[in-house]
Motif scaffolding. Structure first.
Motif, PDB file in Angstrom:
ATOM      1  N   ALA A   1       0.805  -1.222   0.000  1.00 55.57           N
ATOM      2  CA  ALA A   1       0.000   0.000   0.000  1.00 55.57           C
ATOM      3  C   ALA A   1       0.839   1.274   0.000  1.00 55.57           C
ATOM      4  O   ALA A   1       0.297   2.370  -0.080  1.00 55.57           O
ATOM      5  N   ASN A   2       2.158   1.138   0.088  1.00 51.28           N
ATOM      6  CA  ASN A   2       3.036   2.305   0.186  1.00 51.28           C
ATOM      7  C   ASN A   2       3.766   2.536  -1.132  1.00 51.28           C
ATOM      8  O   ASN A   2       4.256   1.593  -1.756  1.00 51.28           O
ATOM      9  N   THR A   3       3.840   3.801  -1.546  1.00 55.84           N
ATOM     10  CA  THR A   3       4.434   4.112  -2.841  1.00 55.84           C
ATOM     11  C   THR A   3       5.709   4.935  -2.691  1.00 55.84           C
ATOM     12  O   THR A   3       5.934   5.603  -1.691  1.00 55.84           O
ATOM     13  N   ALA A   4       6.542   4.861  -3.739  1.00 63.23           N
ATOM     14  CA  ALA A   4       7.782   5.621  -3.793  1.00 63.23           C
ATOM     15  C   ALA A   4       7.996   6.070  -5.235  1.00 63.23           C
ATOM     16  O   ALA A   4       7.483   5.460  -6.176  1.00 63.23           O
ATOM     17  N   VAL A   5       8.746   7.154  -5.402  1.00 61.40           N
ATOM     18  CA  VAL A   5       9.037   7.688  -6.741  1.00 61.40           C
ATOM     19  C   VAL A   5      10.351   7.102  -7.226  1.00 61.40           C
ATOM     20  O   VAL A   5      11.374   7.218  -6.549  1.00 61.40           O
ATOM     21  N   PRO A   6      10.345   6.438  -8.398  1.00 57.96           N
ATOM     22  CA  PRO A   6      11.560   5.793  -8.881  1.00 57.96           C
ATOM     23  C   PRO A   6      12.477   6.743  -9.634  1.00 57.96           C
ATOM     24  O   PRO A   6      12.077   7.848 -10.024  1.00 57.96           O
ATOM     25  N   THR A   7      13.705   6.308  -9.845  1.00 63.18           N
ATOM     26  CA  THR A   7      14.651   6.985 -10.724  1.00 63.18           C
ATOM     27  C   THR A   7      14.821   6.126 -11.970  1.00 63.18           C
ATOM     28  O   THR A   7      15.183   4.950 -11.874  1.00 63.18           O
ATOM     29  N   VAL A   8      14.532   6.714 -13.137  1.00 59.88           N
ATOM     30  CA  VAL A   8      14.659   5.969 -14.387  1.00 59.88           C
ATOM     31  C   VAL A   8      16.125   5.965 -14.816  1.00 59.88           C
ATOM     32  O   VAL A   8      16.739   7.022 -14.969  1.00 59.88           O
ATOM     33  N   VAL A   9      16.673   4.783 -14.993  1.00 67.99           N
ATOM     34  CA  VAL A   9      18.049   4.629 -15.470  1.00 67.99           C
ATOM     35  C   VAL A   9      18.041   4.457 -16.986  1.00 67.99           C
ATOM     36  O   VAL A   9      18.709   5.183 -17.719  1.00 67.99           O
ATOM     37  N   THR A  10      17.275   3.490 -17.468  1.00 66.68           N
ATOM     38  CA  THR A  10      17.071   3.246 -18.893  1.00 66.68           C
ATOM     39  C   THR A  10      15.649   2.724 -19.065  1.00 66.68           C
ATOM     40  O   THR A  10      14.914   2.558 -18.089  1.00 66.68           O
ATOM     41  N   ASP A  11      15.274   2.430 -20.296  1.00 64.98           N
ATOM     42  CA  ASP A  11      13.952   1.850 -20.534  1.00 64.98           C
ATOM     43  C   ASP A  11      13.837   0.467 -19.910  1.00 64.98           C
ATOM     44  O   ASP A  11      12.730  -0.016 -19.670  1.00 64.98           O
ATOM     45  N   SER A  12      14.972  -0.152 -19.603  1.00 61.68           N
ATOM     46  CA  SER A  12      14.951  -1.506 -19.043  1.00 61.68           C
ATOM     47  C   SER A  12      15.346  -1.559 -17.578  1.00 61.68           C
ATOM     48  O   SER A  12      15.436  -2.646 -17.003  1.00 61.68           O
TER      49      SER A  12
END
Length: 247
Positions: A115-126
């Motif tokens: 139920a808990n969310t976090a904001v990711p860091t995009v490294v690449t499309d994969s």
């Protein structure tokens, strides 16, 4: 004629805002050859529409009694596909950096751990990385949300740090080999037990009990440390090595 957002799920359902001039009396909005599923004429300079399903890049046009606008691009994005998550467990306190690999991750906006969310860091499309939020002990599903939709199917296990309260018996010979029982909490996920820094073989009995066999050690008091993926706890001077008799 700007459009915002200019990308959305291939399944449709993205609410977009189109701005321009002479938009009063809008009769249709098309995404490529397909009509928007809902159109609202907000003002002479703004129209909102809900995208239909589609693929690739399409031109968005607005039709009024005065004609049809030039197209502006809209990018359909497929749902993400997750392959691996590493590491797959960590402390209930959160704060662990987790790497998720898969496809279609370049537009990731959030990762939910239960139920808990976090904001990711995009490294690449994969690949994306994300710092885990705090959570209750146990396994939770991991869901990645992108412009193309959401994907789940992976799990992450929250582990509470151990506590150590007693060790019985609390003394034994310097040659080692003493069978002891360590009691405490959150011991199910124990990964190591050490006596004065020396690893000892152990067996988890329950979440409150671990059996171990002392390694050899020098005479005197030593700390007993129990560790798991969430941390460790120390019973200071918890075990006493006793030298054998000399003649």
């Amino acid at each position: 004629m700007p459009i915002s957002p200019n990308q959305g799920s291939s399944g449709g359902g993205t609410l977009v805002t189109i701005t321009g001039t002479n938009l009063s009396g809008t009769t249709a909005v098309h995404f490529g050859t397909r009509s928007a599923t809902s159109v609202t004429n907000v003002s002479p300079t703004q129209v909102t529409a809900v995208s239909p399903s589609g693929n690739g890049v399409v031109g968005v046009t607005v039709t009024t009694p005065g004609g049809t606008s030039n197209p502006v691009p809209f990018f359909y994005v497929g749902p993400p596909f997750k392959q691996t998550l590493s590491p797959a467990s960590g402390s209930t306190a959160g704060g662990q950096t987790v790497t998720i690999t898969g496809t279609g991750l370049s537009t990731a906006t959030s990762v939910a751990f239960g139920a808990n969310t976090a904001v990711p860091t995009v490294v690449t499309d994969s690949q994306i990385t994300v710092v885990t939020p705090a959570g209750a002990a146990g396994a939770v599903g991991v869901t990645v949300t992108t412009a193309g939709g959401s994907s789940n199917g992976l799990s992450y296990t929250y582990v509470a740090p151990p506590t150590v309260t007693t060790i019985i018996p609390d003394e034994g010979p310097t040659v080692g080999g003493t069978a002891v029982t360590i009691t405490g909490t959150a011991l199910t996920s124990t990964t190591s037990v050490t006596f004065g820094g020396t690893p000892a073989p152990f067996t988890v009995i329950s979440d409150t009990s671990v059996a171990a066999v002392t390694p050899a050690g020098a005479a005197g008091d030593v700390d007993v440390v129990v560790s798991n993926d969430a941390g460790s706890d120390t019973l200071v001077d918890g075990f006493t090595y006793v030298a054998g008799p000399g003649i």
